[in-house]
Scaffold this motif. Structure first.
Motif, mmCIF file in Angstrom:
data_model
loop_
_atom_site.group_PDB
_atom_site.id
_atom_site.type_symbol
_atom_site.label_atom_id
_atom_site.label_comp_id
_atom_site.label_asym_id
_atom_site.label_seq_id
_atom_site.Cartn_x
_atom_site.Cartn_y
_atom_site.Cartn_z
ATOM 1 N N GLY A 161 36.703 28.515 39.586
ATOM 2 C CA GLY A 161 36.646 29.704 40.416
ATOM 3 C C GLY A 161 36.933 29.351 41.855
ATOM 4 O O GLY A 161 36.452 28.335 42.357
ATOM 5 N N GLU A 162 37.738 30.182 42.499
ATOM 6 C CA GLU A 162 38.045 30.012 43.920
ATOM 7 C C GLU A 162 37.776 31.307 44.654
ATOM 8 O O GLU A 162 38.037 32.394 44.134
ATOM 9 N N MET A 163 37.260 31.170 45.859
ATOM 10 C CA MET A 163 37.064 32.320 46.737
ATOM 11 C C MET A 163 37.538 31.907 48.115
ATOM 12 O O MET A 163 37.120 30.866 48.634
ATOM 13 N N GLU A 164 38.447 32.698 48.665
ATOM 14 C CA GLU A 164 39.003 32.431 49.996
ATOM 15 C C GLU A 164 39.609 31.031 50.068
ATOM 16 O O GLU A 164 39.445 30.307 51.052
ATOM 17 N N PHE A 198 32.511 42.692 43.869
ATOM 18 C CA PHE A 198 33.599 41.744 44.053
ATOM 19 C C PHE A 198 34.541 41.873 42.866
ATOM 20 O O PHE A 198 34.183 42.414 41.831
ATOM 21 N N VAL A 253 35.742 41.182 48.263
ATOM 22 C CA VAL A 253 35.731 39.765 47.903
ATOM 23 C C VAL A 253 36.438 39.623 46.573
ATOM 24 O O VAL A 253 36.248 40.428 45.663
ATOM 25 N N GLN A 254 37.259 38.589 46.473
ATOM 26 C CA GLN A 254 37.958 38.335 45.216
ATOM 27 C C GLN A 254 37.707 36.899 44.788
ATOM 28 O O GLN A 254 37.805 35.981 45.594
ATOM 29 N N ILE A 255 37.368 36.737 43.532
ATOM 30 C CA ILE A 255 37.226 35.413 42.952
ATOM 31 C C ILE A 255 38.399 35.208 42.011
ATOM 32 O O ILE A 255 38.625 35.997 41.094
ATOM 33 N N ARG A 256 39.162 34.171 42.282
ATOM 34 C CA ARG A 256 40.276 33.807 41.407
ATOM 35 C C ARG A 256 39.686 32.916 40.314
ATOM 36 O O ARG A 256 39.069 31.897 40.597
ATOM 37 N N ALA A 283 30.631 42.209 50.644
ATOM 38 C CA ALA A 283 31.275 41.946 49.358
ATOM 39 C C ALA A 283 31.402 43.246 48.593
ATOM 40 O O ALA A 283 30.599 43.561 47.745
ATOM 41 N N LEU A 331 27.520 34.511 47.222
ATOM 42 C CA LEU A 331 27.836 35.912 47.515
ATOM 43 C C LEU A 331 26.959 36.447 48.646
ATOM 44 O O LEU A 331 27.441 37.165 49.517
ATOM 45 N N ARG A 343 28.280 35.236 51.890
ATOM 46 C CA ARG A 343 29.460 36.017 52.271
ATOM 47 C C ARG A 343 29.034 37.285 52.988
ATOM 48 O O ARG A 343 29.643 37.690 53.956
#
Length: 89
Positions: free
Chosen positions: A57-60, A33, A4-7, A88, A78, A81
């Protein structure tokens, strides 16, 4: 499977960004993550989009927080997810 990546959109000198990042780092002790820092000061386009409106924050591709990170809400995101069968990690 990719972790999982959080921008994390941020900018220099942002005190809310520092607080939000601390919460994410605490959650990384529970969940695996990645946090990908995106400094909006380096992009005229992103500066136009976000300006002073950080952190975000963005995820997917979906915004999951703005300005502050609620630790309990983020924990549920999380966990959700994980319930989708995509660990994750």
């Amino acid at each position: 499977m990719d972790p999982v990546q959080i921008r994390f959109y941020t900018r220099r000198g942002c005190h809310l960004c520092k607080k939000a990042l601390t919460v994410l780092q605490e959650l990384q002790k529970e969940f695996k993550f990645r946090v990908r820092l995106v400094d909006i000061d380096g992009s005229p386009h992103l500066l136009g989009v976000y300006g002073q409106d950080v952190p975000v924050g963005e995820m997917e591709g979906r915004e999951i927080f703005r300005h502050r990170v609620d630790k309990h809400a983020m924990r549920e995101i999380l966990r959700g997810r994980l319930r989708k069968g995509r660990p994750a990690q």
